[in-house]
Design a protein around this motif. Structure first.
Motif, PDB file in Angstrom:
ATOM      1  N   LYS A 124       0.836  -1.192   0.000  1.00 20.60           N
ATOM      2  CA  LYS A 124       0.000   0.000   0.000  1.00 20.60           C
ATOM      3  C   LYS A 124       0.879   1.253   0.000  1.00 20.60           C
ATOM      4  O   LYS A 124       2.104   1.176  -0.076  1.00 20.60           O
ATOM      5  CB  LYS A 124      -0.933   0.012   1.219  1.00 20.60           C
ATOM      6  CG  LYS A 124      -2.178  -0.852   1.074  1.00 20.60           C
ATOM      7  CD  LYS A 124      -3.221  -0.498   2.135  1.00 20.60           C
ATOM      8  CE  LYS A 124      -4.525  -1.231   1.891  1.00 20.60           C
ATOM      9  NZ  LYS A 124      -5.590  -0.791   2.812  1.00 20.60           N
ATOM     10  N   PHE A 125       0.222   2.401   0.137  1.00 17.07           N
ATOM     11  CA  PHE A 125       0.912   3.682   0.245  1.00 17.07           C
ATOM     12  C   PHE A 125       0.620   4.290   1.616  1.00 17.07           C
ATOM     13  O   PHE A 125      -0.463   4.090   2.178  1.00 17.07           O
ATOM     14  CB  PHE A 125       0.440   4.659  -0.840  1.00 17.07           C
ATOM     15  CG  PHE A 125       0.909   4.304  -2.222  1.00 17.07           C
ATOM     16  CD1 PHE A 125       2.031   4.918  -2.783  1.00 17.07           C
ATOM     17  CD2 PHE A 125       0.230   3.363  -2.979  1.00 17.07           C
ATOM     18  CE1 PHE A 125       2.459   4.596  -4.052  1.00 17.07           C
ATOM     19  CE2 PHE A 125       0.647   3.031  -4.255  1.00 17.07           C
ATOM     20  CZ  PHE A 125       1.771   3.648  -4.796  1.00 17.07           C
ATOM     21  N   LEU A 126       1.590   5.035   2.133  1.00 23.23           N
ATOM     22  CA  LEU A 126       1.430   5.771   3.381  1.00 23.23           C
ATOM     23  C   LEU A 126       1.704   7.244   3.109  1.00 23.23           C
ATOM     24  O   LEU A 126       2.684   7.586   2.445  1.00 23.23           O
ATOM     25  CB  LEU A 126       2.406   5.258   4.440  1.00 23.23           C
ATOM     26  CG  LEU A 126       2.287   5.875   5.835  1.00 23.23           C
ATOM     27  CD1 LEU A 126       1.066   5.295   6.555  1.00 23.23           C
ATOM     28  CD2 LEU A 126       3.553   5.614   6.659  1.00 23.23           C
ATOM     29  N   LEU A 182       9.704  10.706   4.198  1.00 28.07           N
ATOM     30  CA  LEU A 182       8.297  11.102   4.276  1.00 28.07           C
ATOM     31  C   LEU A 182       8.074  12.128   5.385  1.00 28.07           C
ATOM     32  O   LEU A 182       7.405  13.151   5.186  1.00 28.07           O
ATOM     33  CB  LEU A 182       7.420   9.865   4.523  1.00 28.07           C
ATOM     34  CG  LEU A 182       5.917  10.120   4.697  1.00 28.07           C
ATOM     35  CD1 LEU A 182       5.317  10.735   3.426  1.00 28.07           C
ATOM     36  CD2 LEU A 182       5.195   8.823   5.058  1.00 28.07           C
ATOM     37  N   ARG A 183       8.656  11.894   6.535  1.00 27.73           N
ATOM     38  CA  ARG A 183       8.467  12.806   7.679  1.00 27.73           C
ATOM     39  C   ARG A 183       9.024  14.197   7.383  1.00 27.73           C
ATOM     40  O   ARG A 183       8.454  15.210   7.798  1.00 27.73           O
ATOM     41  CB  ARG A 183       9.139  12.240   8.930  1.00 27.73           C
ATOM     42  CG  ARG A 183       8.478  11.020   9.498  1.00 27.73           C
ATOM     43  CD  ARG A 183       9.071  10.614  10.832  1.00 27.73           C
ATOM     44  NE  ARG A 183       8.762  11.589  11.884  1.00 27.73           N
ATOM     45  CZ  ARG A 183       9.126  11.447  13.154  1.00 27.73           C
ATOM     46  NH1 ARG A 183       9.810  10.369  13.538  1.00 27.73           N
ATOM     47  NH2 ARG A 183       8.814  12.354  14.062  1.00 27.73           N
ATOM     48  N   ALA A 189       4.646  10.605  -0.258  1.00 31.45           N
ATOM     49  CA  ALA A 189       4.093   9.305   0.124  1.00 31.45           C
ATOM     50  C   ALA A 189       5.204   8.264   0.023  1.00 31.45           C
ATOM     51  O   ALA A 189       6.217   8.497  -0.654  1.00 31.45           O
ATOM     52  CB  ALA A 189       2.922   8.919  -0.779  1.00 31.45           C
ATOM     53  N   ILE A 190       5.028   7.157   0.714  1.00 33.79           N
ATOM     54  CA  ILE A 190       5.963   6.042   0.587  1.00 33.79           C
ATOM     55  C   ILE A 190       5.147   4.777   0.349  1.00 33.79           C
ATOM     56  O   ILE A 190       3.964   4.708   0.700  1.00 33.79           O
ATOM     57  CB  ILE A 190       6.871   5.873   1.823  1.00 33.79           C
ATOM     58  CG1 ILE A 190       6.034   5.703   3.102  1.00 33.79           C
ATOM     59  CG2 ILE A 190       7.837   7.041   1.937  1.00 33.79           C
ATOM     60  CD1 ILE A 190       6.871   5.432   4.350  1.00 33.79           C
ATOM     61  N   SER A 191       5.766   3.784  -0.247  1.00 35.56           N
ATOM     62  CA  SER A 191       5.038   2.563  -0.582  1.00 35.56           C
ATOM     63  C   SER A 191       5.898   1.327  -0.362  1.00 35.56           C
ATOM     64  O   SER A 191       7.022   1.226  -0.867  1.00 35.56           O
ATOM     65  CB  SER A 191       4.570   2.606  -2.036  1.00 35.56           C
ATOM     66  OG  SER A 191       3.771   1.467  -2.344  1.00 35.56           O
ATOM     67  N   PHE A 208       0.058   9.889  10.195  1.00 32.53           N
ATOM     68  CA  PHE A 208       0.094   9.273   8.873  1.00 32.53           C
ATOM     69  C   PHE A 208      -1.022   8.247   8.738  1.00 32.53           C
ATOM     70  O   PHE A 208      -1.525   7.724   9.730  1.00 32.53           O
ATOM     71  CB  PHE A 208       1.452   8.622   8.614  1.00 32.53           C
ATOM     72  CG  PHE A 208       2.608   9.585   8.656  1.00 32.53           C
ATOM     73  CD1 PHE A 208       2.989  10.282   7.519  1.00 32.53           C
ATOM     74  CD2 PHE A 208       3.294   9.816   9.847  1.00 32.53           C
ATOM     75  CE1 PHE A 208       4.037  11.177   7.558  1.00 32.53           C
ATOM     76  CE2 PHE A 208       4.343  10.715   9.888  1.00 32.53           C
ATOM     77  CZ  PHE A 208       4.715  11.401   8.739  1.00 32.53           C
ATOM     78  N   GLU A 209      -1.383   7.941   7.477  1.00 36.95           N
ATOM     79  CA  GLU A 209      -2.439   6.963   7.241  1.00 36.95           C
ATOM     80  C   GLU A 209      -2.171   6.184   5.959  1.00 36.95           C
ATOM     81  O   GLU A 209      -1.552   6.694   5.010  1.00 36.95           O
ATOM     82  CB  GLU A 209      -3.791   7.660   7.140  1.00 36.95           C
ATOM     83  CG  GLU A 209      -3.918   8.643   5.998  1.00 36.95           C
ATOM     84  CD  GLU A 209      -5.265   9.365   5.972  1.00 36.95           C
ATOM     85  OE1 GLU A 209      -6.146   8.998   6.766  1.00 36.95           O
ATOM     86  OE2 GLU A 209      -5.417  10.294   5.151  1.00 36.95           O
TER      87      GLU A 209
END
Length: 274
Positions: A124-126, A182-183, A189-191, A208-209
C-alpha cells in the motif's frame, strides 16, 4: 546368516539414502545444533531494536520458535534488502535461513529456495493524514520506496497505471531512510508492504495513514539455501507444527492482533500437509 546379511544390507541402504538426501545446510545444523538466521533490525514490526535496545519482532519470534522445534540454538545476523539473498547464496552460507519480510517471487526463486508462505501481506501507500483525498492524487506525487525490493517496481507500475508516464519514485536504503524522507517532506508518500508502513506510522500516532487499496499480494517466505531439500523440509515441518498447535496464532496476536500496536487481520492460512 543369510537373513542377517540381508538385514544389514537393508540398514546400510537406508543410511546411504538418508545421507544422499541430506544437504550441507541440514547436516551442519543438525551437527552444530545452531541455526543462523538472517533478520532485519529496521523492519518494524518484523525485526527491529525496541526502546529497551532488544532485538524483537514477528520474524525474530518465528525464527526462535523454528530453532526451538529443531532443538537448536538461534544465532541472529543482521540482513537488509541488499544482503538478505546474497547471505543465503554465499558458499558456505552466512545464514541458514532468512526471515526478513521477504516476498516469495519467481525471480528470487531462481537464486535461492523458499519455505512455504508463513505470512500474508500486500503493498500500500502511506501519506500524511488528509493529504490524499483520492488515490489519483498519488499519480503526481513524489513517492519513496526501498532499493532492492519489488515494492519500488510495483509502486512505479501503479503510478503509471494512474496516468503518470514518468512517475517520480525514489529508492532508499532501508525502512528508516524511507520513512524519514516522508516525515521531512522530501517525498509526499511512501510505498511498501502495509505491515511495515503500519509499524512506522505507529511511531508517531495520528500523523500518517494508509491510502488506497492493496496494489499487490505479498506472500512472505523464509529464504533458504538452494537445493537442500532436507533443510527445506525441516523448516516447512516446523512452520506447520507451529501453526497446528496454536503457537503461530499467539505470535501473530502479539504483533498484529486487535490489541497490538500494529493490528492487521490474518486473512489466510498456512499450507498444511497431512
Amino acid at each position: 546368516m543369510r537373513v542377517l546379511k540381508i538385514a544389514v544390507m537393508a540398514a546400510l541402504l537406508v543410511m546411504a539414502a538418508s545421507v544422499a538426501f541430506a544437504g550441507p545446510t541440514y547436516d551442519r545444523v543438525m551437527s552444530t545444533k545452531v541455526v543462523k538466521a538472517g533478520l532485519s533490525n529496521q523492519g518494524i514490526p518484523f525485526g527491529f531494536i525496541d526502546d529497551k535496545n532488544e532485538w524483537v519482532g514477528f520474524d525474530v519470534d518465528m525464527a526462535a520458535e523454528i530453532a526451538k522445534r529443531l532443538d537448536c540454538k538461534l544465532e541472529k545476523t543482521v540482513v537488509n534488502n541488499n544482503t538478505r539473498i546474497s547471505f543465503v547464496q554465499t558458499n558456505p552460507s552466512k545464514v541458514d535461513m532468512v526471515l526478513a519480510n521477504m516476498t516469495h517471487k519467481r525471480v528470487r526463486d531462481e537464486k535461492i529456495d523458499f519455505s512455504i508462505t508463513y505470512f500474508f501481506d500486500g503493498q500500500k501507500f502511506l501519506a500524511k493524514k488528509d493529504t490524499v483525498k483520492d488515490v489519483n492524487d498519488l499519480a503526481n506525487m513524489k513517492v519513496g520506496s526501498m532499493q532492492g525490493t519489488t515494492s519500488i517496481v510495483n509502486a512505479t507500475a501503479y503510478l503509471k497505471s494512474l496516468g503518470n508516464a514518468n512517475p517520480k519514485v525514489v529508492g532508499y536504503d532501508g525502512e528508516v531512510a524511507m520513512f524519514e524522507a516522508l516525515r521531512s517532506g522530501r517525498v509526499q508518500a511512501i510505498s511498501t508492504d502495509s505491515t511495515l508502513l503500519l509499524g512506522y506510522a505507529a511511531k508517531v500516532p495520528g500523523q500518517f495513514e494508509l491510502v488506497g487499496e492493496f496494489i499487490s499480494d505479498e506472500p512472505y517466505g523464509i529464504g533458504l539455501p538452494q537445493d537442500d531439500s532436507a533443510w527445506r523440509d525441516a523448516v516447512n515441518f516446523a512452520i506447520q507444527d507451529i501453526w497446528r498447535d496454536g503457537t503461530y496464532q499467539k505470535i501473530y496476536d502479539k504483533w498484529f492482533g486487535p490489541d497490538s500496536k500494529y493490528p492487521f487481520p490474518l486473512t489466510s492460512k498456512i499450507e498444511m500437509w497431512p
